[in-house]
Design an enzyme around this catalytic site. Structure first.
Site, PDB file in Angstrom:
ATOM      1  N   SER A 126       0.830  -1.209   0.000  1.00 53.57           N
ATOM      2  CA  SER A 126       0.000   0.000   0.000  1.00 53.57           C
ATOM      3  C   SER A 126       0.862   1.255   0.000  1.00 53.57           C
ATOM      4  CB  SER A 126      -0.899  -0.015   1.248  1.00 53.57           C
ATOM      5  OG  SER A 126      -1.492   1.246   1.429  1.00 53.57           O
ATOM      6  N   TYR A 153      -1.889  -0.346  10.836  1.00 52.82           N
ATOM      7  CA  TYR A 153      -2.179  -0.979   9.535  1.00 52.82           C
ATOM      8  C   TYR A 153      -1.031  -0.686   8.564  1.00 52.82           C
ATOM      9  CZ  TYR A 153      -3.620  -1.091   4.708  1.00 52.82           C
ATOM     10  OH  TYR A 153      -3.623  -1.304   3.355  1.00 52.82           O
ATOM     11  N   LYS A 157       2.232  -3.164   6.728  1.00 50.90           N
ATOM     12  CA  LYS A 157       2.657  -3.256   5.326  1.00 50.90           C
ATOM     13  C   LYS A 157       4.166  -3.026   5.215  1.00 50.90           C
ATOM     14  CE  LYS A 157      -1.336  -4.110   3.474  1.00 50.90           C
ATOM     15  NZ  LYS A 157      -1.629  -5.443   2.892  1.00 50.90           N
TER      16      LYS A 157
END
Ligand code: WQD
Length: 341
Positions: A126, A153, A157
């Site tokens: 992302s 979050y 990644k």
């Protein structure tokens, strides 16, 4: 044709990618725990492609289940790993849920690759890994410096990319393409599959379409005082089918050994920055709906502006986002209307 394992394959981007893989003749197997999706998505995939992919329901963060799957399902040529929790706000309130699930499932997938000689991985990453790029790094390229993630979050990644890099250094037969998505939006033109937010959507476009159809009273636009032309935040909104097609190209690159490094990173965006107000105006234009919205305070954790420099993906993968913002907003609206009828 090669057999592709798609984890998270009943999810939003996963299901659209499964459709494109089947359309290209690949044999697809899905693993999903249905935490963030429903089994009906398989019917949608079948309506579009005529094929209902093989499906296994279990949690990839469970090493026993995952290892047993690989032991009992030989002949996998490549894995596309989507399965992860992805709500930025939720991750701030419940970091252990995110570190536990997102990191453990990647760990177990890579252990399976190592133990069962599966050498190809496409990883769903992302643009959050860039944080808020400095002005001089916009549009953002793959070599832009990564910033400290704004959320657990986003951190999962960044950690995942590090884990993948370390494992590839240790295991010389493994290779990976990590795709850094910008903001995926829209739905398949058939309106048979699309984004299925469970509960109140945190993402912009499903909130727009749910407001337009009357499920929500009004859209709150988070922030009107950003340093942007209209004061609202800027993102790079990419059509989910364009994004899915990039995954098929990445798989083909790996299974045909066309990759130039064991770990390759690509930004997947349109290369165009769009503000929240511009996105709303596009939706109103294509839907004919006057959207009820208000401008409110910024949302904690949001960045101001980010959009992709897509030259590397365009030149190296021969891939380019094709759908316009208007077409994509219309596809989201058609999907919302289909959902509610
Ligand atoms: C976009 C813009 C909001 C809702 C996150 C993840 C990213 C990816 C996509 C997984 C922002 C504004 C939103 C609303 C609003 N996730 N907004 N009102 O935060 O850019 O990216 O989701 O792959 O990794 O970081 O997406 O759609 O939540 O927000 O004004 O009701 O819309 O403030 O400016 P975001 P988003």
């Amino acid at each position: 044709m090669p057999k592709i394992l798609v984890t998270g394959g009943t999810g939003y981007i996963g299901s659209h990618t499964v459709v494109e893989l089947i359309n290209k003749g690949y044999d697809v197997v899905i693993i999903d725990n249905l935490f963030n999706s429903t089994i009906n998505v398989l019917e949608g995939i079948k309506k579009i492609t005529g094929t209902k992919p093989e499906f296994h329901k279990f949690n990839l963060s469970n090493i026993i289940f995952t290892n047993n799957f690989f032991k009992d399902n030989k002949g996998i040529d490549a894995i596309i790993h989507f399965a992860a929790f992805k709500a930025v706000g939720e991750s701030v309130n419940n970091p252990l849920k995110y570190y536990g699930n997102n990191i453990m499932s990647l760990n177990n997938i890579m252990a399976g690759m190592k133990d069962y000689n599966i050498s190809n991985l496409v990883f769903s990453s992302s643009c959050t890994v860039y944080g808020q790029p400095e002005e001089k790094h916009l549009p953002v390229t793959e070599t832009a410096p990564l910033q400290k993630a704004n959320s657990p979050y986003g951190n999962t990644k960044q950690i995942a990319e590090d884990i993948i890099g370390d494992v590839l250094n240790a295991e010389n037969n493994l290779k990976c393409i990590a795709l850094r998505y910008f903001n995926p939006i829209g739905a398949h033109e058939s309106a048979e599959i699309g984004e299925l937010p469970i509960g109140t959507p945190s993402n912009l476009v499903p909130f727009i379409t749910q407001t337009a159809i009357g499920l929500r009273d009004e859209l709150s636009i988070f922030g009107k005082d950003y340093n942007t032309p209209d004061g609202t935040a800027i993102r790079d909104y990419i059509n989910v089918v364009d994004l899915a097609k990039a995954h098929v190209i990445a798989i083909e690159r790996l299974v045909n050994n066309k990759n130039k490094k064991s770990l390759e990173l690509f930004n997947l965006g349109t290369g165009k920055g769009v503000s929240v107000l511009e996105a709303v105006k596009s939706f109103e234009k294509v839907s004919g709906v006057n959207l009820n919205y208000k401008l409110v305070e910024r949302r904690p954790g949001d960045i101001e502006k980010v959009w992709a420099d897509t030259k590397f993906a365009n030149n190296e993968l021969g891939w380019k986002a094709e759908k316009t913002l208007d077409e994509t907003m219309l596809s989201a609206w058609k999907w919302e209307q289909k959902l509610r009828n």
